[in-house]
Design a protein around this motif. Structure first.
Motif, PDB file in Angstrom:
ATOM      1  N   GLU A  28      41.352  35.457  37.084  1.00  0.00           N
ATOM      2  CA  GLU A  28      41.339  36.666  37.141  1.00  0.00           C
ATOM      3  C   GLU A  28      42.043  37.024  35.371  1.00  0.00           C
ATOM      4  N   ASP A  29      43.328  35.651  36.058  1.00  0.00           N
ATOM      5  CA  ASP A  29      44.098  35.782  34.460  1.00  0.00           C
ATOM      6  C   ASP A  29      43.515  35.747  33.119  1.00  0.00           C
ATOM      7  N   ILE A  30      42.024  34.620  33.425  1.00  0.00           N
ATOM      8  CA  ILE A  30      41.997  34.625  32.240  1.00  0.00           C
ATOM      9  C   ILE A  30      40.850  35.896  31.615  1.00  0.00           C
ATOM     10  N   LEU A  31      40.083  36.883  32.412  1.00  0.00           N
ATOM     11  CA  LEU A  31      39.380  37.609  32.208  1.00  0.00           C
ATOM     12  C   LEU A  31      40.591  38.550  31.653  1.00  0.00           C
ATOM     13  N   SER A  32      41.894  39.368  32.499  1.00  0.00           N
ATOM     14  CA  SER A  32      43.028  39.924  31.638  1.00  0.00           C
ATOM     15  C   SER A  32      43.463  40.166  30.637  1.00  0.00           C
ATOM     16  N   GLU A  33      43.396  37.998  30.291  1.00  0.00           N
ATOM     17  CA  GLU A  33      44.319  38.155  28.752  1.00  0.00           C
ATOM     18  C   GLU A  33      42.905  38.207  27.541  1.00  0.00           C
ATOM     19  N   LYS A  34      42.117  37.745  28.008  1.00  0.00           N
ATOM     20  CA  LYS A  34      40.978  37.898  27.099  1.00  0.00           C
ATOM     21  C   LYS A  34      39.254  38.919  27.292  1.00  0.00           C
ATOM     22  N   LEU A  70      32.937  31.128  44.190  1.00  0.00           N
ATOM     23  CA  LEU A  70      33.449  32.262  42.877  1.00  0.00           C
ATOM     24  C   LEU A  70      32.138  33.195  43.599  1.00  0.00           C
ATOM     25  N   VAL A  71      30.525  32.890  42.751  1.00  0.00           N
ATOM     26  CA  VAL A  71      29.626  34.155  42.666  1.00  0.00           C
ATOM     27  C   VAL A  71      29.673  34.397  44.280  1.00  0.00           C
ATOM     28  N   SER A  72      30.144  33.581  45.333  1.00  0.00           N
ATOM     29  CA  SER A  72      29.624  34.343  47.007  1.00  0.00           C
ATOM     30  C   SER A  72      30.698  35.252  47.270  1.00  0.00           C
ATOM     31  N   HIS A  73      31.992  34.798  46.501  1.00  0.00           N
ATOM     32  CA  HIS A  73      33.198  35.806  46.704  1.00  0.00           C
ATOM     33  C   HIS A  73      33.062  37.562  45.587  1.00  0.00           C
ATOM     34  N   TRP A  74      32.900  36.768  44.204  1.00  0.00           N
ATOM     35  CA  TRP A  74      32.875  38.120  42.962  1.00  0.00           C
ATOM     36  C   TRP A  74      31.155  39.564  44.021  1.00  0.00           C
ATOM     37  N   LEU A  75      30.554  38.554  44.046  1.00  0.00           N
ATOM     38  CA  LEU A  75      29.360  39.231  44.432  1.00  0.00           C
ATOM     39  C   LEU A  75      29.596  40.092  45.881  1.00  0.00           C
ATOM     40  N   GLY A  76      29.759  40.013  46.813  1.00  0.00           N
ATOM     41  CA  GLY A  76      30.795  40.717  48.123  1.00  0.00           C
ATOM     42  C   GLY A  76      29.792  39.613  49.248  1.00  0.00           C
ATOM     43  N   TYR A  77      29.196  38.076  48.895  1.00  0.00           N
ATOM     44  CA  TYR A  77      28.401  37.714  49.510  1.00  0.00           C
ATOM     45  C   TYR A  77      29.547  37.207  51.013  1.00  0.00           C
ATOM     46  N   GLY A  78      31.095  37.164  50.331  1.00  0.00           N
ATOM     47  CA  GLY A  78      32.060  36.284  51.254  1.00  0.00           C
ATOM     48  C   GLY A  78      31.642  35.220  51.633  1.00  0.00           C
ATOM     49  N   LEU A  79      33.075  33.911  51.910  1.00  0.00           N
ATOM     50  CA  LEU A  79      32.560  32.503  52.031  1.00  0.00           C
ATOM     51  C   LEU A  79      31.615  32.085  52.390  1.00  0.00           C
ATOM     52  N   SER A  80      31.249  33.019  54.070  1.00  0.00           N
ATOM     53  CA  SER A  80      30.421  32.063  54.636  1.00  0.00           C
ATOM     54  C   SER A  80      28.931  32.241  54.107  1.00  0.00           C
ATOM     55  N   GLY A  81      28.892  32.959  52.791  1.00  0.00           N
ATOM     56  CA  GLY A  81      27.631  33.447  52.190  1.00  0.00           C
ATOM     57  C   GLY A  81      27.677  32.256  50.526  1.00  0.00           C
ATOM     58  N   MET A  82      27.982  31.611  51.232  1.00  0.00           N
ATOM     59  CA  MET A  82      28.039  30.287  49.768  1.00  0.00           C
ATOM     60  C   MET A  82      26.478  30.435  49.396  1.00  0.00           C
ATOM     61  N   GLN A  91      28.803  39.939  34.252  1.00  0.00           N
ATOM     62  CA  GLN A  91      29.826  40.774  32.961  1.00  0.00           C
ATOM     63  C   GLN A  91      30.684  41.390  34.095  1.00  0.00           C
ATOM     64  N   TRP A  92      32.000  41.662  33.210  1.00  0.00           N
ATOM     65  CA  TRP A  92      33.015  41.514  34.176  1.00  0.00           C
ATOM     66  C   TRP A  92      33.308  43.579  34.065  1.00  0.00           C
ATOM     67  N   ASN A  93      33.373  44.360  34.462  1.00  0.00           N
ATOM     68  CA  ASN A  93      33.861  45.794  34.035  1.00  0.00           C
ATOM     69  C   ASN A  93      35.556  46.129  34.203  1.00  0.00           C
ATOM     70  N   GLY A  94      35.927  45.528  34.147  1.00  0.00           N
ATOM     71  CA  GLY A  94      37.194  45.796  34.773  1.00  0.00           C
ATOM     72  C   GLY A  94      37.986  45.719  36.048  1.00  0.00           C
ATOM     73  N   ASP A  95      36.521  46.011  37.172  1.00  0.00           N
ATOM     74  CA  ASP A  95      36.326  46.171  38.100  1.00  0.00           C
ATOM     75  C   ASP A  95      35.619  45.554  39.519  1.00  0.00           C
ATOM     76  N   ALA A  96      34.469  44.768  38.703  1.00  0.00           N
ATOM     77  CA  ALA A  96      33.630  44.280  39.704  1.00  0.00           C
ATOM     78  C   ALA A  96      32.925  43.118  38.783  1.00  0.00           C
ATOM     79  N   PHE A  97      31.692  41.881  39.098  1.00  0.00           N
ATOM     80  CA  PHE A  97      30.934  41.744  38.435  1.00  0.00           C
ATOM     81  C   PHE A  97      30.087  41.853  38.804  1.00  0.00           C
ATOM     82  N   LYS A  98      29.092  42.091  38.042  1.00  0.00           N
ATOM     83  CA  LYS A  98      27.692  42.098  37.768  1.00  0.00           C
ATOM     84  C   LYS A  98      26.869  41.426  37.369  1.00  0.00           C
ATOM     85  N   PRO A  99      26.066  40.998  37.976  1.00  0.00           N
ATOM     86  CA  PRO A  99      25.537  39.860  37.672  1.00  0.00           C
ATOM     87  C   PRO A  99      24.175  39.983  36.858  1.00  0.00           C
TER      88      PRO A  99
END
Length: 193
Positions: free
Chosen positions: A119-125, A142-154, A168-176
């Motif tokens: 998140e820090d890197i995305l904000s900087e770059k 990371l991907v399970s968290h970002w896509l809303g699966y939760g860690l139990s969905g790894m 792709q990061w739109n500033g609020d969420a990732f789109k696969p």
């Protein structure tokens, strides 16, 4: 011999790893990359360095992007610890993502350290094309968290060594755009370990 290589195993790439790294570099030869990030572990940094040579970029390593520490399971042949791995995965799938063996990291700990760094890197770059060279379990976390699966969905996040993930990061969420793409590894260098 297939073995668990977590955060505590800092092995260099083998021949297969270098073939995969060259395939990744070739895949991106016509893409403009602005920044290149890796974990601090040799296998990640060496892969990123192969890509960086083609793009004139020096990889920036971050220990926060290291693989999960699997504690007493690291360095052991998978055939010896299959029941322990099954116990880990069953606990995580059922939602007990604080379960671990010994002093190993939990998925929550890994998510906190790695997601904060990303998140820090995305904000900087912001607005730049970034390539992260990461590790299998870390990618699943990371991907399970970002896509809303939760860690139990790894387990829903497929992974093959050397695979590519485009988000792709739109500033609020990732789109696969794609996950676990392996077509660039068509020379037979893919491994699911």
């Amino acid at each position: 011999m297939n073995q668990i290589q977590g955060r505590g195993i800092d092995a260099s790439l083998n021949d297969t790893g270098y073939r995969q790294a060259r395939a990744i570099a070739s895949h991106f030869k016509n893409n403009e990359l602005h920044h290149l990030f890796s974990s601090s572990l040799k296998r990640s940094f060496e892969t990123a360095s192969v890509v960086g040579e083609m793009h004139g970029l020096e990889p920036e390593p971050h220990a926060d992007l290291d693989e999960m520490d699997f504690g007493p399971l690291e360095g052991r042949p998978i055939s010896e610890i299959e029941s322990k791995l099954e116990e880990l995965h069953n606990n995580w799938r059922s939602g007990n993502t604080t379960f671990t063996f010994g002093q190993a990291e939990t998925p929550e700990v890994v998510l906190e350290r790695a997601s904060g760094r990303v998140e820090d890197i995305l904000s900087e770059k912001r607005g730049k094309n970034l390539l992260f060279v990461l590790h299998g379990r870390l990618i699943r976390i990371l991907v399970s968290h970002w896509l809303g699966y939760g860690l139990s969905g790894m387990h829903k996040v497929p992974h093959t060594n050397g695979a590519l993930y485009h988000l792709q990061w739109n500033g609020d969420a990732f789109k696969p755009i794609y996950l676990n793409r392996t077509a660039h590894l068509s020379n037979g260098s893919a491994s699911k370990v």
